[in-house]
Write a protein that holds these residues in place. Structure first.
Motif, PDB file in Angstrom:
ATOM      1  N   TRP A  84      61.868  18.349  37.912  1.00 35.80           N
ATOM      2  CA  TRP A  84      63.067  17.551  37.629  1.00 35.80           C
ATOM      3  C   TRP A  84      63.481  17.739  36.175  1.00 35.80           C
ATOM      4  N   GLU A  85      64.666  18.273  35.993  1.00 31.41           N
ATOM      5  CA  GLU A  85      65.275  18.322  34.663  1.00 31.41           C
ATOM      6  C   GLU A  85      65.921  16.970  34.406  1.00 31.41           C
ATOM      7  N   ILE A  86      65.288  16.150  33.613  1.00 33.25           N
ATOM      8  CA  ILE A  86      65.834  14.831  33.357  1.00 33.25           C
ATOM      9  C   ILE A  86      67.101  14.926  32.513  1.00 33.25           C
ATOM     10  N   ASN A  87      67.214  15.994  31.715  1.00 34.89           N
ATOM     11  CA  ASN A  87      68.378  16.230  30.884  1.00 34.89           C
ATOM     12  C   ASN A  87      68.293  17.660  30.369  1.00 34.89           C
ATOM     13  N   LEU A  88      69.439  18.306  30.156  1.00 36.87           N
ATOM     14  CA  LEU A  88      69.426  19.649  29.566  1.00 36.87           C
ATOM     15  C   LEU A  88      69.505  19.605  28.051  1.00 36.87           C
ATOM     16  N   GLY A  89      69.694  18.416  27.475  1.00 38.85           N
ATOM     17  CA  GLY A  89      69.761  18.289  26.031  1.00 38.85           C
ATOM     18  C   GLY A  89      68.438  18.645  25.379  1.00 38.85           C
ATOM     19  N   CYS A  90      68.500  19.168  24.156  1.00 35.05           N
ATOM     20  CA  CYS A  90      67.294  19.587  23.443  1.00 35.05           C
ATOM     21  C   CYS A  90      67.541  19.492  21.948  1.00 35.05           C
ATOM     22  N   ASN A  91      66.461  19.275  21.196  1.00 32.61           N
ATOM     23  CA  ASN A  91      66.558  19.238  19.742  1.00 32.61           C
ATOM     24  C   ASN A  91      66.324  20.614  19.123  1.00 32.61           C
ATOM     25  N   TYR A  92      66.140  21.644  19.962  1.00 30.49           N
ATOM     26  CA  TYR A  92      66.055  23.028  19.513  1.00 30.49           C
ATOM     27  C   TYR A  92      67.224  23.815  20.106  1.00 30.49           C
ATOM     28  N   GLN A  93      67.415  25.022  19.583  1.00 29.72           N
ATOM     29  CA  GLN A  93      68.399  25.951  20.142  1.00 29.72           C
ATOM     30  C   GLN A  93      67.729  27.320  20.305  1.00 29.72           C
ATOM     31  N   CYS A  94      66.674  27.373  21.076  1.00 28.84           N
ATOM     32  CA  CYS A  94      65.870  28.583  21.194  1.00 28.84           C
ATOM     33  C   CYS A  94      66.703  29.762  21.716  1.00 28.84           C
ATOM     34  N   LYS A  95      66.513  30.900  21.099  1.00 30.15           N
ATOM     35  CA  LYS A  95      67.290  32.090  21.443  1.00 30.15           C
ATOM     36  C   LYS A  95      67.025  32.569  22.867  1.00 30.15           C
ATOM     37  N   HIS A  96      65.820  32.336  23.358  1.00 30.92           N
ATOM     38  CA  HIS A  96      65.432  32.893  24.650  1.00 30.92           C
ATOM     39  C   HIS A  96      65.683  31.950  25.823  1.00 30.92           C
ATOM     40  N   CYS A  97      66.184  30.753  25.585  1.00 31.74           N
ATOM     41  CA  CYS A  97      66.210  29.699  26.612  1.00 31.74           C
ATOM     42  C   CYS A  97      67.072  30.097  27.811  1.00 31.74           C
ATOM     43  N   TYR A  98      66.512  29.966  29.000  1.00 28.56           N
ATOM     44  CA  TYR A  98      67.220  30.351  30.219  1.00 28.56           C
ATOM     45  C   TYR A  98      68.255  29.319  30.656  1.00 28.56           C
ATOM     46  N   LEU A  99      68.295  28.167  29.992  1.00 27.63           N
ATOM     47  CA  LEU A  99      69.262  27.140  30.357  1.00 27.63           C
ATOM     48  C   LEU A  99      70.640  27.385  29.759  1.00 27.63           C
ATOM     49  N   GLY A 100      70.729  28.252  28.760  1.00 24.53           N
ATOM     50  CA  GLY A 100      72.017  28.469  28.118  1.00 24.53           C
ATOM     51  C   GLY A 100      72.366  27.289  27.227  1.00 24.53           C
ATOM     52  N   LEU A 101      73.546  26.736  27.395  1.00 23.91           N
ATOM     53  CA  LEU A 101      73.985  25.624  26.568  1.00 23.91           C
ATOM     54  C   LEU A 101      73.140  24.386  26.832  1.00 23.91           C
ATOM     55  N   LYS A 102      72.775  23.683  25.765  1.00 26.11           N
ATOM     56  CA  LYS A 102      71.988  22.447  25.878  1.00 26.11           C
ATOM     57  C   LYS A 102      72.947  21.253  25.858  1.00 26.11           C
ATOM     58  N   VAL A 103      73.241  20.715  27.013  1.00 18.46           N
ATOM     59  CA  VAL A 103      74.247  19.667  27.131  1.00 18.46           C
ATOM     60  C   VAL A 103      73.558  18.343  27.432  1.00 18.46           C
ATOM     61  N   ASN A 104      73.829  17.331  26.613  1.00 18.70           N
ATOM     62  CA  ASN A 104      73.288  15.994  26.861  1.00 18.70           C
ATOM     63  C   ASN A 104      74.158  15.280  27.902  1.00 18.70           C
ATOM     64  N   SER A 105      73.823  15.488  29.147  1.00 19.93           N
ATOM     65  CA  SER A 105      74.565  14.849  30.229  1.00 19.93           C
ATOM     66  C   SER A 105      73.620  14.637  31.393  1.00 19.93           C
ATOM     67  N   GLY A 106      73.987  13.748  32.265  1.00 17.16           N
ATOM     68  CA  GLY A 106      73.134  13.480  33.406  1.00 17.16           C
ATOM     69  C   GLY A 106      73.498  12.182  34.072  1.00 17.16           C
ATOM     70  N   MET A 107      72.566  11.653  34.834  1.00 15.23           N
ATOM     71  CA  MET A 107      72.812  10.455  35.630  1.00 15.23           C
ATOM     72  C   MET A 107      72.494   9.189  34.843  1.00 15.23           C
ATOM     73  N   PRO A 108      73.109   8.072  35.218  1.00 18.78           N
ATOM     74  CA  PRO A 108      72.656   6.785  34.686  1.00 18.78           C
ATOM     75  C   PRO A 108      71.257   6.481  35.217  1.00 18.78           C
ATOM     76  N   LEU A 109      70.576   5.569  34.548  1.00 20.33           N
ATOM     77  CA  LEU A 109      69.199   5.256  34.915  1.00 20.33           C
ATOM     78  C   LEU A 109      69.065   4.862  36.379  1.00 20.33           C
ATOM     79  N   GLU A 110      70.004   4.099  36.893  1.00 19.47           N
ATOM     80  CA  GLU A 110      69.918   3.654  38.285  1.00 19.47           C
ATOM     81  C   GLU A 110      69.826   4.836  39.247  1.00 19.47           C
ATOM     82  N   ASP A 111      70.620   5.870  39.001  1.00 20.39           N
ATOM     83  CA  ASP A 111      70.576   7.043  39.879  1.00 20.39           C
ATOM     84  C   ASP A 111      69.311   7.862  39.657  1.00 20.39           C
TER      85      ASP A 111
END
Length: 372
Positions: A84-111
């Motif tokens: 489970w990816e709880i969020n794609l946000g990250c405090n790094y910007q690793c060159k090799h990361c397979y996720l691409g853009l690190k976006v702080n988005s996702g579901m509300p806690l209830e979901d």
């Protein structure tokens, strides 16, 4: 909160302990006895003897079963693991990361909690919480506690930068993870900060590792070898061995989940390793992946035809097996391939490489043979 979990696992029944590596196989009759046993009473003698034999520091003979034992109910869905990816946000910007853009988005806690409920209902015993960087998510601690209470054995995949925080350490002390997997991006400040593209990342990593080792967290290291740190592979391994920690070395970079090639520029060509022949997997059948929006796919790579858990609920998982079978078929550039029986990557991963226009030598036997 429970100290032991008795649970169905595929065609077996297991007794596991959060924070511990070992476990016991239970006979079906023993599992059923525990499931129907009055929780206010002490457990059967055979059970307390087995617990004491497996974990010498745990004596449950005189304790009511409700104090320490959680018995998971059977599931008709047949899933045992999930990531489970709880969020794609990250405090790094690793060159090799397979996720691409690190976006702080996702579901509300209830979901998020609803998705965890569905995972438990589907039979998931082993849960990997990842990201992005999972510990930066505002709901991480709440979601972690909730998953633990549902009776999941949790692995947290992290860059380790926040493991020094007392609130995280207190969480892991009270609700032990099965494993904390920490990615390692270099053996010194220069290479580490360069790859993560964040000044001070190395200092946070060392601070987190020192705190995690003092807390005796169940650590395993993922040593990431790229163009920036290729000459430090042995130094990173030496650090892991000096710390007395298990480790795996990863050298092959993959395209982003969107088919982008930007992550491939971090590949060290000298460290490109020939993978073992792909012999199949149970993605979509006994395992699934959930992204930050509750969209389920067969795995982290094969994200086509996703199913929305918040919208469709558990019944949506009924379509996942057919999706998995379809995604594993040879299509596109792999149709009619004469070397498919010894291909080293699955079809979804090959598709990502093809979309990224990656050199054949990075993933395909045809390219490897030609290069040789």
């Amino acid at each position: 909160m429970h100290e032991l979990i008795a649970s169905p696992f595929l065609d077996e029944y297991l007794l596991v302990r959060p924070g511990a590596r070992g476990g016991l196989r239970l006979p079906q009759a023993g599992y059923e006895e525990l499931r129907t046993h009055p929780t206010k009473q002490t457990a059967p003698t055979w059970f307390s003897d087995a617990v004491r034999s497996q974990w010498t520091d745990l004596d449950v003979a005189a304790r009511p079963a409700a104090e320490y034992l959680l018995v998971r109910e059977p599931s008709g869905w047949g899933y045992s693991r999930a990531s489970w990816e709880i969020n794609l946000g990250c405090n790094y910007q690793c060159k090799h990361c397979y996720l691409g853009l690190k976006v702080n988005s996702g579901m509300p806690l209830e979901d998020k909690l609803r998705c965890l409920d569905i995972m438990a209902q589907a039979g998931v015993l082993w849960l990997q919480i990842t990201g992005g960087e999972p510990t930066v998510d505002r709901d991480f601690m709440h979601a972690y506690r909730y998953a633990f209470a549902l009776g999941m054995m949790i692995t947290v995949s992290t860059n380790g930068s926040l493991l020094w925080r007392e609130n995280l350490l207190a969480l892991f002390r009270q609700y032990p993870p099965y494993r904390v997997t920490v990615s390692m991006y270099g053996a010194n400040k220069h290479s580490y900060d360069e790859l993560t593209q964040r000044q001070g990342a190395w200092d946070l990593f060392i601070q987190g590792m020192n705190a995690a080792r003092r807390a005796r967290l169940p650590l395993r290291m993922s040593v990431i070898v790229t163009e920036d740190n290729a000459d430090e592979e042995q130094a990173m391994i030496d650090l892991c061995e000096g710390w007395g920690l298990e480790y795996n070395v990863f050298t092959n970079m993959t395209p982003t989940i969107y088919g982008g090639a930007e992550s491939l520029t971090a590949q060290s060509k000298e460290h490109l390793r020939l993978r073992k022949p792909f012999s199949g997997c149970n993605a979509g059948h006994t395992f699934f992946h959930t992204d930050p929006h509750g969209l389920v796919s067969i795995c982290k790579i094969g994200r086509d035809a996703q199913i929305s858990l918040p919208t469709e609920g558990i019944d949506g998982l009924a379509r996942l097996g057919a999706i998995a079978d379809r995604l594993m078929l040879r299509t596109g550039g792999c149709s009619g391939c004469q070397l498919s029986g010894s291909c080293t990557v699955c079809r979804p991963l090959a598709k990502h490489y093809q979309e990224a226009k990656a050199p054949l030598s990075s993933y395909c036997q045809h390219g490897i043979k030609k290069a040789g």
